[in-house]
Design an enzyme around this catalytic site. Structure first.
Site, PDB file in Angstrom:
ATOM      1  N   TYR A 127       0.755  -1.249   0.025  1.00 19.95           N
ATOM      2  CA  TYR A 127       0.042  -0.022  -0.201  1.00 19.95           C
ATOM      3  C   TYR A 127       0.899   1.276   0.114  1.00 19.95           C
ATOM      4  O   TYR A 127       2.230   1.343   0.536  1.00 19.95           O
ATOM      5  CB  TYR A 127      -0.892  -0.007   1.190  1.00 19.95           C
ATOM      6  CG  TYR A 127      -0.682   0.324   2.398  1.00 19.95           C
ATOM      7  CD1 TYR A 127      -0.246   1.633   2.848  1.00 19.95           C
ATOM      8  CD2 TYR A 127      -0.338  -0.772   3.367  1.00 19.95           C
ATOM      9  CE1 TYR A 127       0.290   1.903   4.261  1.00 19.95           C
ATOM     10  CE2 TYR A 127       0.274  -0.653   4.668  1.00 19.95           C
ATOM     11  CZ  TYR A 127       0.449   0.961   5.227  1.00 19.95           C
ATOM     12  OH  TYR A 127       0.995   1.086   6.328  1.00 19.95           O
ATOM     13  N   HIS A 128       0.314   2.297  -0.557  1.00 19.93           N
ATOM     14  CA  HIS A 128       0.938   3.573  -0.583  1.00 19.93           C
ATOM     15  C   HIS A 128      -0.012   4.696  -0.627  1.00 19.93           C
ATOM     16  O   HIS A 128      -1.257   4.486  -1.147  1.00 19.93           O
ATOM     17  CB  HIS A 128       1.939   3.679  -1.785  1.00 19.93           C
ATOM     18  CG  HIS A 128       1.147   3.208  -3.027  1.00 19.93           C
ATOM     19  ND1 HIS A 128       0.972   1.838  -3.392  1.00 19.93           N
ATOM     20  CD2 HIS A 128       0.802   3.674  -3.923  1.00 19.93           C
ATOM     21  CE1 HIS A 128       0.251   1.624  -4.434  1.00 19.93           C
ATOM     22  NE2 HIS A 128      -0.007   2.919  -5.089  1.00 19.93           N
ATOM     23  N   VAL A 129       0.426   5.613   0.087  1.00 20.66           N
ATOM     24  CA  VAL A 129      -0.333   6.756   0.014  1.00 20.66           C
ATOM     25  C   VAL A 129      -0.176   7.984  -0.740  1.00 20.66           C
ATOM     26  O   VAL A 129       1.097   8.502  -0.822  1.00 20.66           O
ATOM     27  CB  VAL A 129      -0.575   7.569   1.368  1.00 20.66           C
ATOM     28  CG1 VAL A 129      -1.520   8.710   1.565  1.00 20.66           C
ATOM     29  CG2 VAL A 129      -0.962   6.414   2.487  1.00 20.66           C
TER      30      VAL A 129
END
Ligand SMILES: [Zn+2]
Length: 163
Positions: free
Chosen positions: A119-121
């Site tokens: 995951y990555h924002v």
């Protein structure tokens, strides 16, 4: 207006996994910040530039750990994650004179994640009247020189603001 609001996430297939594994794990392990576009390394999370930015200064914040979901992370990682997102917000607001920011995360390929298992924002600077940028950024206008200049500038801003 939802069209505009969600547009930054639609192109995420561009960051889709390349042969050779997870691009976030590769960047995390890389010793070459220029090449991996890493802007800042924290204790548990790191910041990198999107290679196919939606707008100038488009950052991604990811954990070092190869986790697919926020709920896979320890609380300390989540705390550092949101603090780092806030730092990115402040730096971009102060130094890129943004009119707004899109901050978001796609979890799972059904939600549009190009890399669904790490995951990555996304933190995407926005300026009034930039809604046509997509047609430019979705193409091939982005040149490596621009990215390396942006990377250096943001890296020094992260250094200067301390943590
Ligand atoms: Zn990974």
């Amino acid at each position: 207006m939802p069209e505009v609001l969600f547009a930054p996430w639609r192109y995420e297939y561009l960051v889709a996994e390349k042969p050779g594994g997870c691009i976030f794990c590769q960047a995390a392990a890389s010793k070459n910040e220029e090449e991996s576009l890493v802007v800042f390394r924290g204790r548990r999370v790191f910041v990198l530039l999107n290679r196919y930015p939606y707008t100038n200064g488009h950052l991604m914040i990811a954990p070092y750990a190869h986790h697919a979901f926020l709920s896979d992370s320890e609380e300390e990682t989540l705390r550092e994650l949101i603090a780092t997102v806030a730092r990115a917000e402040k730096i971009l607001s102060d130094h890129y004179r943004t009119d707004g920011l899109n901050i978001g995360v796609n979890l799972g390929s059904a939600a549009g994640a190009g890399v669904s298992d790490h995951y990555h924002v996304h933190v995407v600077p926005r300026w009034s009247g930039d809604t046509n940028f997509m047609t430019v950024a979705g193409g091939v206008r982005v040149v490596p020189e621009e990215l390396s200049v942006t990377r250096r500038r943001l890296a020094s801003l992260f250094d200067r603001t301390g943590s």
